[in-house]
Enzyme design. Structure first.
Site, mmCIF file in Angstrom:
data_model
loop_
_atom_site.group_PDB
_atom_site.id
_atom_site.type_symbol
_atom_site.label_atom_id
_atom_site.label_comp_id
_atom_site.label_asym_id
_atom_site.label_seq_id
_atom_site.Cartn_x
_atom_site.Cartn_y
_atom_site.Cartn_z
ATOM 1 N N PRO A 3 28.931 43.677 37.424
ATOM 2 C CA PRO A 3 29.200 42.379 36.796
ATOM 3 C C PRO A 3 28.392 41.262 37.451
ATOM 4 O O PRO A 3 27.965 41.363 38.599
ATOM 5 C CB PRO A 3 30.701 42.186 37.018
ATOM 6 C CG PRO A 3 31.033 43.042 38.189
ATOM 7 C CD PRO A 3 30.102 44.214 38.118
ATOM 8 N N TYR A 166 36.057 46.558 35.434
ATOM 9 C CA TYR A 166 35.429 46.200 36.702
ATOM 10 C C TYR A 166 36.468 45.841 37.760
ATOM 11 O O TYR A 166 36.364 46.240 38.919
ATOM 12 C CB TYR A 166 34.473 45.021 36.514
ATOM 13 C CG TYR A 166 33.224 45.356 35.742
ATOM 14 C CD1 TYR A 166 32.410 46.418 36.121
ATOM 15 C CD2 TYR A 166 32.852 44.612 34.626
ATOM 16 C CE1 TYR A 166 31.262 46.731 35.411
ATOM 17 C CE2 TYR A 166 31.703 44.915 33.907
ATOM 18 C CZ TYR A 166 30.911 45.973 34.303
ATOM 19 O OH TYR A 166 29.779 46.280 33.602
ATOM 20 N N ASP A 169 38.577 48.720 40.016
ATOM 21 C CA ASP A 169 38.092 49.339 41.257
ATOM 22 C C ASP A 169 37.922 48.321 42.378
ATOM 23 O O ASP A 169 38.026 48.651 43.556
ATOM 24 C CB ASP A 169 36.787 50.106 41.014
ATOM 25 C CG ASP A 169 35.583 49.213 40.788
ATOM 26 O OD1 ASP A 169 34.977 48.778 41.776
ATOM 27 O OD2 ASP A 169 35.231 48.959 39.624
ATOM 28 N N GLN A 170 37.716 47.047 42.022
ATOM 29 C CA GLN A 170 37.532 46.022 43.048
ATOM 30 C C GLN A 170 38.829 45.699 43.789
ATOM 31 O O GLN A 170 38.795 45.190 44.913
ATOM 32 C CB GLN A 170 36.960 44.755 42.407
ATOM 33 C CG GLN A 170 35.555 44.944 41.854
ATOM 34 C CD GLN A 170 35.025 43.693 41.174
ATOM 35 O OE1 GLN A 170 35.696 42.669 41.109
ATOM 36 N NE2 GLN A 170 33.814 43.774 40.651
ATOM 37 N N HIS A 192 34.244 54.800 39.277
ATOM 38 C CA HIS A 192 34.196 53.899 40.433
ATOM 39 C C HIS A 192 35.584 53.758 41.056
ATOM 40 O O HIS A 192 35.729 53.743 42.285
ATOM 41 C CB HIS A 192 33.681 52.522 40.004
ATOM 42 C CG HIS A 192 32.194 52.450 39.909
ATOM 43 N ND1 HIS A 192 31.506 51.265 39.783
ATOM 44 C CD2 HIS A 192 31.252 53.412 39.923
ATOM 45 C CE1 HIS A 192 30.212 51.503 39.725
ATOM 46 N NE2 HIS A 192 30.032 52.801 39.799
#
Length: 238
Positions: A3, A166, A169-170, A192
């Site tokens: 991203p 996104y 996984d962050q 991920h």
């Protein structure tokens, strides 16, 4: 594709701060593939421990906003075309919701090289943030870039999760280190995220479970609950 920095500032930052820490993300210079040259200054305020989070109720979409940008030698009309295409695509799904995507010409003294792209963010009644984004490429029509970003956002909304592909996984490393049980509701669990869970369990000895969401209305959706018993890591310097 990772991203854009705008995702970090507008989606990751407010959600990550639910763990109990604050950070500033100051974009000094924007850089674009393949030349790079971007510069970001991040300042984080240390904390004793991270709080656990629960993000499982998405609520209804209340706002969709975003920015379509061009930098360097690319004409401003490219940004306007990306924004217009994304708005048209999103309004097919959200007829009564105001969609505000601003076309932007990046100042030359704040952008290194040529680049273009778009990010669209949906805000919900429970404070969730989900996004879709795309980058321009040589030979790719600006309309397609805008539509790709809109379709990514719509896909993230259709699965019923409270975080997008996104963000899931962050958040894993913070869940692993937090003091207590954290839960997030996601769409299909990405590779991920699976990798992040594997290494968080190996390195931090945190315990994760991933299971299909059994909440009412999720039977026909590809939604999952990721739960973690954090290790309650403590900052010894505070």
């Amino acid at each position: 594709m990772a991203p854009q920095i705008d995702y970090t500032a507008t989606v990751f930052k407010p959600i990550a701060e639910k763990f109990g820490f604050k950070f500033n993300c100051d974009i000094k210079m924007r850089g674009y593939y393949p030349r790079g040259g971007g510069e970001v200054i991040v300042q984080v305020s240390p904390v004793k421990q991270l709080n656990p989070i629960s993000i499982t109720e998405r609520g209804s979409v209340t706002k969709i906003s975003g920015r379509a940008f061009v930098a360097g030698a690319l004409p401003f009309k490219v940004a306007k075309e990306m924004a217009a295409a994304a708005v048209r695509c999103l309004r097919k799904e959200f007829r009564d919701l105001y969609v505000n995507i601003q076309p932007v010409q990046e100042p030359r003294d704040h952008a290194f090289g040529n680049g273009s792209g778009i990010i669209v963010v949906a805000e919900t009644s429970t404070g969730c943030l989900l996004a879709g984004s795309a980058l321009g490429k040589r030979g790719v029509n600006a309309d397609k870039v805008g539509i790709d970003a809109a379709e990514m956002l719509l896909a993230n909304l259709r699965h019923g999760g409270a975080v997008d592909e996104y963000l899931q996984d962050q958040l894993i490393i913070f869940m692993a280190l937090a003091n207590g049980v954290s839960r997030i509701k996601t769409g299909p669990v990405t590779l991920h995220t699976q990798t992040a869970i594997h290494f968080a369990e190996q390195l931090a000895k945190a315990k994760f479970t991933v299971k299909k969401s059994e909440e009412e209305g999720d039977a026909s959706k590809d939604a999952y609950i990721i739960e973690c018993q954090g290790i309650a890591m403590t900052n010894p310097n505070l």
